[in-house]
Design a protein around this motif. Structure first.
Motif, PDB file in Angstrom:
ATOM      1  N   LEU A 135      -2.239   6.622  -3.158  1.00 38.84           N
ATOM      2  CA  LEU A 135      -1.240   6.280  -2.158  1.00 38.84           C
ATOM      3  C   LEU A 135      -1.797   5.196  -1.224  1.00 38.84           C
ATOM      4  O   LEU A 135      -2.285   5.479  -0.152  1.00 38.84           O
ATOM      5  CB  LEU A 135      -0.846   7.533  -1.378  1.00 38.84           C
ATOM      6  N   ASP A 136      -1.736   3.967  -1.703  1.00 46.46           N
ATOM      7  CA  ASP A 136      -2.306   2.848  -0.964  1.00 46.46           C
ATOM      8  C   ASP A 136      -1.165   1.940  -0.501  1.00 46.46           C
ATOM      9  O   ASP A 136      -0.497   1.290  -1.311  1.00 46.46           O
ATOM     10  CB  ASP A 136      -3.276   2.063  -1.852  1.00 46.46           C
ATOM     11  N   PHE A 137      -0.934   1.900   0.818  1.00 49.40           N
ATOM     12  CA  PHE A 137       0.175   1.128   1.367  1.00 49.40           C
ATOM     13  C   PHE A 137       0.015  -0.357   1.080  1.00 49.40           C
ATOM     14  O   PHE A 137       0.992  -1.051   0.773  1.00 49.40           O
ATOM     15  CB  PHE A 137       0.263   1.376   2.875  1.00 49.40           C
ATOM     16  N   PHE A 138      -1.208  -0.866   1.148  1.00 50.91           N
ATOM     17  CA  PHE A 138      -1.440  -2.300   0.950  1.00 50.91           C
ATOM     18  C   PHE A 138      -1.186  -2.701  -0.506  1.00 50.91           C
ATOM     19  O   PHE A 138      -0.662  -3.782  -0.777  1.00 50.91           O
ATOM     20  CB  PHE A 138      -2.863  -2.661   1.378  1.00 50.91           C
ATOM     21  N   GLU A 139      -1.559  -1.831  -1.437  1.00 51.44           N
ATOM     22  CA  GLU A 139      -1.270  -2.121  -2.841  1.00 51.44           C
ATOM     23  C   GLU A 139       0.237  -2.139  -3.091  1.00 51.44           C
ATOM     24  O   GLU A 139       0.733  -2.942  -3.884  1.00 51.44           O
ATOM     25  CB  GLU A 139      -1.938  -1.079  -3.744  1.00 51.44           C
ATOM     26  N   PHE A 140       0.948  -1.255  -2.417  1.00 55.69           N
ATOM     27  CA  PHE A 140       2.399  -1.244  -2.567  1.00 55.69           C
ATOM     28  C   PHE A 140       3.020  -2.543  -2.080  1.00 55.69           C
ATOM     29  O   PHE A 140       3.893  -3.126  -2.737  1.00 55.69           O
ATOM     30  CB  PHE A 140       2.986  -0.061  -1.796  1.00 55.69           C
ATOM     31  N   ILE A 141       2.574  -3.031  -0.916  1.00 52.22           N
ATOM     32  CA  ILE A 141       3.099  -4.293  -0.384  1.00 52.22           C
ATOM     33  C   ILE A 141       2.820  -5.430  -1.364  1.00 52.22           C
ATOM     34  O   ILE A 141       3.703  -6.259  -1.650  1.00 52.22           O
ATOM     35  CB  ILE A 141       2.473  -4.603   0.995  1.00 52.22           C
ATOM     36  N   LEU A 142       1.597  -5.480  -1.908  1.00 49.33           N
ATOM     37  CA  LEU A 142       1.253  -6.520  -2.869  1.00 49.33           C
ATOM     38  C   LEU A 142       2.095  -6.410  -4.129  1.00 49.33           C
ATOM     39  O   LEU A 142       2.487  -7.424  -4.724  1.00 49.33           O
ATOM     40  CB  LEU A 142      -0.234  -6.433  -3.217  1.00 49.33           C
TER      41      LEU A 142
END
Length: 453
Positions: A138-145
């Motif tokens: 659950l990585d928010f930054f990976e989701f944005i990317l």
């Protein structure tokens, strides 16, 4: 045709349950001798494969339509909108609606599971680690990317709706900016959208067979008895979904007035397709057409529906909060209100990043359990009936996105008078993609004066 297709889908659902029950009851497991041929075969496996083939063919055909349909409708819609300020305003209102609807869905799930406490007293002694695929971090930054495509063709090849949406936004705004030079591409996209909707009409004729196969396979492999084992969980979850439907439709009625009942009538067919196949993608092309009939311009629905399928999964989010707390209750773990709120926010963010992952809800639940130190093996408790729960939450996703799209359209003052009744005519001229139907003749006796104007 719409009413006949709805009837055929209902018949397919009933026959699928009956056929699945007959196979589950009378066809033994393992290899048997097939009389009178004297050959050995896994007869039950053959039935399951045959049932699964019907639904798999339909889902593959639907997935074939999704990427070009979304690309063409968004590009045409934005190019015709011509006002970037209006696009930004619609996008802001859509995201605001999605956030509020997400909080309502997850919050209601937490309230209902705390009220009913279906996990209390559940025997977890037989629970084992469940195979739900790789647990997504659950990585928010990976989701944005992940939102931004590095290859538009790869996004279309993998049916990544969110990335297709981003590319289509850029393409539509660019075509609007270059004006007349981009007109041929806009006309081409318009023709592509019309063609995809025509193909959708062909594919939907196979829907009753797909519904039959999907339900027959589920019942043949698990039987109806499994519902009795989990009757409390299933009943309370569907009751919670019913309350969520009531809330969403009531809020929609505040904006749409009596037309909310017309919307319910129009979207019943996409809802049944989503319910019986447990696939949101299967209902998407038909949902476009029904919202056309309701009076939602394609430039709005072409933007809102793909966005909603990534950010507005009301049923899935209720299920994830319901299931996470159910597992904690089953293991006798008492969670504080603060921890439950933290789980709520985690689910709200993480559910946006795995929309295209098979059994995405189970993957998110597994990751959330691991993050909060809860027993991951508890997923095995709900895995057996996940298909039945998935059917309800998928239909709820369709309802939530239909209401959201209609409300935002009304909010913008762009909701048109609903289209009049139509009759099929073999020589009728093709309509535009905005009409969403080709080869249909409108009945002049049903035209509304306001529509003519």
């Amino acid at each position: 045709m719409d009413r006949r297709l709805t009837l055929y889908i209902l018949i397919g659902m009933v026959l699928g349950v009956v056929a699945g029950w007959l196979v589950f009851t009378f066809i033994p497991k393992g290899t048997v001798t097939v009389w009178p041929f004297g050959v050995e075969a896994d007869l039950k496996g053959l039935y399951l494969s045959s049932f699964g083939l019907l639904s798999s063919i339909f889902l593959n055909l639907i997935k074939m339509l999704v990427a070009p349909l979304i690309l063409s409708t968004i590009v045409v819609g934005i190019a015709h909108m011509g006002d970037s300020a209006a696009l930004g305003r619609i996008g802001f209102r859509a995201i605001a609606w999605f956030i509020i609807a997400s909080l309502i869905s997850i919050g209601l799930g937490l309230v209902m599971v705390n009220f009913f406490q279906p996990g209390v007293g559940v025997d977890v002694s037989g629970a084992a680690a469940a195979s739900v695929g790789e647990v997504a971090k659950l990585d928010f930054f990976e989701f944005i990317l992940h939102i931004f495509p590095k290859n538009a063709f790869d996004a279309m090849a993998t049916n990544n709706i969110l990335q297709i949406l981003v590319f289509s936004l850029f393409a539509g705004v660019a075509l609007s900016a270059i004006g007349e030079k981009g007109a041929p591409l806009v006309r081409g996209a318009d023709a592509l959208a019309e063609m995809m909707l025509q193909i959708t009409g062909y594919v939907m004729r196979f829907a009753p067979f797909a519904v039959f196969g999907a339900l027959a396979k589920v019942v043949a492999s698990s039987g109806l008895g499994i519902l009795a084992t989990y009757v409390e969980l299933v009943t309370e979850f569907y009751l919670s979904l019913g309350i969520l439907w009531l809330i969403l439709l009531t809020i929609g009625g505040l904006f749409l007035g009596r037309r909310i009942f017309t919307l319910i009538r129009y979207i019943r067919e996409p809802m049944m397709i989503a319910f019986s196949t447990a696939s949101s993608e299967a209902a998407l092309p038909r949902l476009f057409e029904q919202l056309d009939r309701f009076g939602v311009p394609r430039r709005i629905s072409g933007f809102m529906l793909p966005l909603g399928y990534s950010f507005n999964l009301d049923g899935s989010m209720m299920y994830m909060s319901f299931a996470t707390l159910f597992i904690a209750q089953a293991y006798g773990i008492d969670l504080s209100i603060g921890t439950q709120i933290a789980i709520l926010l985690t689910l709200m963010i993480s559910s946006k990043g795995v929309a295209a992952v098979p059994r995405a809800s189970l993957v998110v639940i597994t990751g959330t359990l691991a993050m909060f130190g809860l027993p991951v093996e508890g997923v095995a408790i709900i895995l057996a009936i996940d298909q039945f729960l998935d059917m309800g939450r998928t239909a709820t996703n369709v309802v939530g996105n239909a209401v959201a799209t209609s409300v935002i359209t009304k909010w913008e003052g762009m909701l048109e008078v609903e289209e009049p009744e139509f009759v099929e005519h073999p020589h009728a001229p093709a309509h535009t993609a905005a009409d969403g139907r080709a080869g249909l003749e409108l009945d002049p006796s049903n035209f509304d004066d306001e529509r003519k104007g």
